[in-house]
Design an enzyme around this catalytic site. Structure first.
Site, short mmCIF file in Angstrom:
data_model
loop_
_atom_site.label_atom_id
_atom_site.label_comp_id
_atom_site.label_asym_id
_atom_site.label_seq_id
_atom_site.Cartn_x
_atom_site.Cartn_y
_atom_site.Cartn_z
N GLY C 25 -10.86 46.11 144.60
CA GLY C 25 -10.93 44.67 144.36
C GLY C 25 -9.94 43.91 145.23
N PHE C 26 -9.90 42.62 145.04
CA PHE C 26 -9.03 41.80 145.88
C PHE C 26 -7.56 42.13 145.67
CE2 PHE C 26 -12.30 38.09 146.21
CZ PHE C 26 -12.96 38.78 147.20
N CYS C 159 -1.69 34.33 137.44
CA CYS C 159 -1.34 33.49 138.59
C CYS C 159 -1.06 32.05 138.18
CB CYS C 159 -2.42 33.56 139.66
SG CYS C 159 -4.07 33.25 139.05
N ASN C 322 -2.09 32.93 144.95
CA ASN C 322 -2.43 33.63 143.70
C ASN C 322 -2.54 35.13 143.88
OD1 ASN C 322 -4.85 32.90 145.21
ND2 ASN C 322 -5.95 33.98 143.58
#
Lengths: 358, 358, 358, 358
Positions: C25-26, C159, C322
């Protein structure tokens, strides 16, 4: 011959002659575009000192193909309506001249938005024609339709003020707010608000992708909001990455609890017959709340809300195209009302989907 | 009542009844929007299996306020015109059914764009109704107006093919190219070409800010270009950061030298009477050449060129809104021609300025 | 051999072995990138069920050239530190397994951010390992540095909560707020918050150019904010057109008047020795206040404020990336503190200028 | 104290003193950022007439926290290396002065890129110091590494030329092209190429969302490409919506057929040991070909290709960050080579994922 090339041609229906003073800027161009597609207006002249002699299409792509050229703003012909799209502070110095050649003046600047000289002095610097402040009518038909009919001088509302007022107005109309409650308005605006030209901060490398606090306190549109809603608001603006659009998020703390049903009643009561207000409050799909990109290019305001029971807050959203409902579209709408034309004439465009950063 | 809420209402002028099959996608929504604002079309039904029962406005914001709802695509009423906005490969299987309920069918997919089964097989996979290929008319009026009048089956052109063909066509019409010359076509397209939904590559974090080679070789729109211009082209596509728009840069190497005057003659000769082609070739100001953002939301194609004496190259630019001139707008334009309506009816929008990434 | 191709190679200095669970994932990719450039960490394994067998560079371009491949998350080797970048709700079910192979666990999900099961149940659904809630340490060193040293289980902050807490914390630390005052938090976030994949609302055509109310009420990050600041906030989120970034505008109404000098004292008192907090409050030039694009790619938080005397409001701005300060960077920072490494190790990047929509 | 605040502090390793002349523009700021993070360079002075006295951080956010201030460009101290980031035409008039205070001069402008006065006169206007043209070394180590070692005067390559040359070079090195073949280069560039400030065309409302033909013929970077590859190219540029990045699509028509295997051999042969070239040619996933956003902020060039058998075309893609590999990064890389430092020193950043429009 291209679509749009009949700009300035005589319309079929009842004809109203019009001149645009200051037609080379963004709002001036938007006005030209709207008047060219309007069934009643016949555009007589468009002035611009800096672009005099150039074709309007060389500056504003939507008018490519038109024969119309910018003229010097001197020796203007008599017309029915004069639209002034000049920078703040210009119209007040020329307002007498305007009325010599036109019966109706619609001014898009801030010069005639406030009602008293004292208000103006508090937020701006010294008014040159204060005697017009009292008679000028604010251009927003949703809150001022009655007074607009037959008005001589119409003052276009500020874009951020327009978004905010349309969001909050039903709460006051229906007694959910009475004035004095805590209201925080957090506005997000596109780059066209800065006008054509722009400086370093408006250059693409610096301006793209921003969430940039802009006038975090003391924004002049507060004056308009407080004048029309008769309450004070805590107002902040942010520049975000779009060209057109203003989105106001209004965090409202009513003194008594309110239900969703009452909110719907208030908003429907004010807006269900309004041709340019669209409710968007929940529901399914991608577009549940007001979004500037959903109204880009239109004269529509989207208004919606959500209720936060945990902190007794109403979150009211309103989104407009700052160039349309926030400026040129509002001006044409007000002129339609003032002159007794069809209210929606020339303003029928309902937007695009999908559309990127409009 | 909101602007746009009379979608589906009976128009004043000569009335043509219409149904849109596959109305929940991007081009389907664009068709609905155009038909709703068209003076002649009366929208009877809009089908969508996935969204049946939902209001069209819940999917397409420009139609908010309309009472129209998606229906299942079965038991359709008879209408004058059926527009099919279904994915490639669907219409060919239903074309007989379509003609049972409609006199005229306008298909926006690739199913009927090519003239022979052999061509189709070369670029796609096995045609299910090849007998229609010969009779179908390509929807681009600028190159096929005569054949469109009275046509039964109209095949909307591919967006990239449309941009390219409009750019190159005058060079062939005026003998500057004869076929066989070197032509490199470098196209830049927006994300709406990928359709609604999209996968990982179309997600905002991955898709925003890209200059992404997309179908660098073997793009299927080559087939259409080569069919209509009777020459081969070296074609490549890039995805760039906009939602709407296709811009073709055509690098052309004529076998004999050509002057700028001859080029102007060729392009003016083809396009000066075309309502939806706008020339943009040099001049002053910011917008000197064709740009997708200058035509966003319109049915216009901008076409322009520059001459490079050092390498005997003509650089031809053409820009369209892929959703309009490249799809739904072209379809409505072709239907107007086919049915003998005013050519520009429902397609008068001339665009916005400024506008961001449309 | 390319820069970055030594991912996973043994570092020179004091070596800490690490495994990343959920690396496709990111935030997983961001962790991999940071650990690869970190002087102390040696990356041993990276797991991903969906991408097992693929090279990390095929998913995350910054790691192109690395030999590292995703593995199935079973039979993991023992390491010093395990970073979990799995979706919310996964870590709580595997936390015992994690501790069997690692001395220290840094979890980037929401699973261990709240202190009590009751809190968790109020905002999420049923915790599977509530016994860990009390011992887990919140990863934000600026407010929890002491407790992080030697911690076994570290919970990365949300975030939006991180941005908000860093903005408001000095007001509480210095007694300008005591709890119970009116605080409105209006957050603007980028599309990477939605994670890789995404659905229709995250597709580029729908997501680009938005100012979209997102979780206007009831956002789960409120829980973290209220836990750490011991006060309630009225919190709303908007999606805007950027990929990375979270910007919190905090409208704060203190019960007693405060001066700009006192504010500077509060913020400098808290942050002047913090390596990852940068003040931006007024001054000249384009970048006067915190902006997400000014910190894109960095572990920095920018914090600033403005005072609105007219309505007794402090407007506090805070901006982070974030993916970094709001997730992977915070996790590495916290691990540095927990393990006694140089605090800034691996996190020295100070950003780019100009940069678009990061 | 913030990360990045030790700008200008003495480094640990072998120390090279440096001055940047013209440090307030975009490339100047990028140089400052790179030198501040470089293990060997000690920044002594940064000049800027327009910003003299201001802190570098007030102009370039990545340098916030640094004590360094811009100075007037007079009475400069002696240093080992002088980097000139002045506009085209400035360095040639000051080059003798530069060498009085520095042993090595790295010039980022176009002043010393071409080898002969005749070439310069053909593309620019009259050189003031033509005697330096022959001795200056082009800064691209991939094609000029040997000559850079110990060079006195280094000329940074143009960004578009750099992208193009890196894409085409292996085809010439491996005899696939010999000169004289048809080559069309279609470049897409970001807004930072226009430099800080910018005019109307660079303002955000006009520049955002564009696919704008820019120098469609006669672009000066053609001169560099033709000088180094000894062939002519048909070159066109387009401005697209990103801030950083240049992407060259090279449509190449070799005179003899070539296989994919031969292409791989050519590109691997040239680049497999290059620290700043990354191959991206096909494969799976979202990032199959070179993309500017995949290299944003890095000194990497991505290079890839596709073979089009139908028209005997090789499509070669190359993507760089115009501010890094296309300017400041290339300059630092060349200086590293010239001074015998570690080639990759200060240039290790491998990029971000996801990243928007960088």
């Amino acid at each position: 011959m291209t679509v749009g090339s009949d700009v300035g041609a005589a319309p079929d229906a009842e004809t109203v002659t019009a001149t645009v003073v200051g037609g080379s800027g963004f709002t001036g161009g938007e006005l030209l575009r709207l008047l060219a597609g309007h069934p009643n207006f016949e555009l007589v002249e468009v002035t611009s000192r800096s672009k005099a002699g150039k074709s309007v299409g060389s500056v504003h792509p939507p008018l490519r193909g038109s024969d119309l050229r910018f003229t010097e703003p001197d020796d203007l012909e008599s017309v029915d309506v004069l639209f002034a799209a000049t920078p703040h502070g210009v119209s007040m110095g020329q307002i007498d001249d305007f009325f010599e050649i036109a019966d109706t003046v619609v001014d898009l600047s801030a010069d005639f938005r406030l009602e008293t000289e004292a208000q103006y002095d508090e937020w701006y610097d010294g008014h040159e024609a204060p005697e017009y402040l009292e008679t000028a009518e604010y251009a927003l038909p949703e809150i001022n339709r009655e007074n607009l009919a037959g008005a001589d001088l119409i003052a276009g509302g500020g874009c951020n003020a327009t978004a905010t007022i349309l969001g909050l107005y039903p709460l006051f109309e229906h007694g959910i707010l009475e004035g004095g409650e805590q209201i925080v308005v957090d506005v997000k605006v596109g780059s066209s608000e800065g006008g054509a030209g722009g400086g370093e901060a408006s250059s693409h490398p610096e301006r793209s992708g921003v969430v940039r606090p802009y006038a975090p306190t003391g924004h002049r549109h507060e004056a308009e909001i407080e004048q029309f809603l008769d309450t004070s608001v805590a107002f902040s603006c942010h520049a975000v990455d779009m060209t057109r659009g203003a989105s106001a998020t209004n965090h409202v703390f009513p003194s008594s609890p309110v239900s969703k049903g009452e909110l719907w009643q208030a908003y429907r009561g004010c807006y269900e017959d309004e041709p340019f207000v669209r409710m968007a409050a929940g529901g399914s799909g991608v577009y549940r709340y007001p979004e500037p990109k959903a109204v880009a290019g239109t004269n529509l305001a989207e208004v919606g809300f959500e209720l936060d029971p945990s902190n007794k807050r109403i979150v009211v959203f309103s989104a407009i195209d700052n160039m349309m409902k926030g400026s040129a579209g509002q001006a044409v709408h007000a002129a339609n009302v003032a002159l007794g034309l069809e209210e929606t004439a020339g303003l029928e465009f309902t937007g695009l989907h999908p559309v990127g950063a409009p």
